[in-house]
Motif scaffolding. Structure first.
Motif, mmCIF file in Angstrom:
data_model
loop_
_atom_site.group_PDB
_atom_site.id
_atom_site.type_symbol
_atom_site.label_atom_id
_atom_site.label_comp_id
_atom_site.label_asym_id
_atom_site.label_seq_id
_atom_site.Cartn_x
_atom_site.Cartn_y
_atom_site.Cartn_z
ATOM 1 N N LEU A 10 3.488 -6.871 6.049
ATOM 2 C CA LEU A 10 2.268 -7.681 5.995
ATOM 3 C C LEU A 10 1.875 -8.065 7.422
ATOM 4 N N ARG A 37 -2.090 8.129 3.474
ATOM 5 C CA ARG A 37 -2.079 6.819 2.844
ATOM 6 C C ARG A 37 -2.837 6.880 1.528
ATOM 7 N N ALA A 39 -4.559 4.025 -1.088
ATOM 8 C CA ALA A 39 -4.901 2.670 -1.488
ATOM 9 C C ALA A 39 -5.072 2.619 -3.001
ATOM 10 N N PRO A 86 -8.334 -4.859 7.114
ATOM 11 C CA PRO A 86 -7.960 -4.958 5.693
ATOM 12 C C PRO A 86 -8.079 -3.625 4.967
ATOM 13 N N THR A 89 -5.089 -1.276 4.380
ATOM 14 C CA THR A 89 -4.071 -1.601 3.379
ATOM 15 C C THR A 89 -3.859 -0.423 2.429
ATOM 16 N N GLN A 109 4.732 0.326 2.268
ATOM 17 C CA GLN A 109 3.523 -0.468 2.023
ATOM 18 C C GLN A 109 3.063 -1.151 3.310
ATOM 19 N N VAL A 110 1.781 -1.015 3.590
ATOM 20 C CA VAL A 110 1.143 -1.740 4.687
ATOM 21 C C VAL A 110 0.052 -2.611 4.081
ATOM 22 N N THR A 111 0.132 -3.895 4.329
ATOM 23 C CA THR A 111 -0.858 -4.835 3.831
ATOM 24 C C THR A 111 -1.458 -5.603 5.008
ATOM 25 N N SER A 113 -3.879 -8.544 5.838
ATOM 26 C CA SER A 113 -4.521 -9.671 5.181
ATOM 27 C C SER A 113 -4.267 -10.933 5.972
#
Length: 114
Positions: A10, A37, A39, A86, A89, A109-111, A113
């Motif tokens: 994150l 990636r 989403a 964002p 993500t 996982q890449v978030t 935010s």
């Protein structure tokens, strides 16, 4: 052949992350390696790739922000991600091309935010 992706997490918008993809189970140099990636609700897309001649390709959406690189032995490929947004993500996957064979890592996982 096994690919192990790591480095996701994150991060706030504008931040940076570096992903790593480590190859095991083969002594052979790949023809190319890439980062993709996916989403939620979207198709998997190519983010960046590097060939055995060190030619690099990037999706338009990440040009100037992301950099793909590798170690000398081609055991680990990196994706340096700067100025994250964002819309970056997603679950990030690495893959490896060796002639007619393609292997995939498990995803990280890449978030992005606040």
């Amino acid at each position: 052949v096994q690919l192990q992706a790591s480095g996701g997490g994150l991060v706030q918008p504008g931040g940076s992350l570096r992903l790593s993809c480590t190859t095991s189970g083969t002594p052979f140099r790949p023809n190319a390696m890439g980062w993709y990636r996916q989403a939620p609700g979207k198709q998997r897309e190519l983010v960046a790739a590097i060939t055995s001649e060190d030619v690099r390709n990037y999706a338009d959406s990440v040009k100037g922000r992301f950099t793909i690189s590798r170690d000398v032995a081609w055991k680990t490929v990196y994706l340096q991600m700067n100025s994250l947004k964002p819309e970056d993500t997603a679950v990030y996957y690495c893959n490896r091309h060796y002639y007619g064979s393609v292997d995939w890592g498990q995803g990280t996982q890449v978030t992005v935010s606040s």
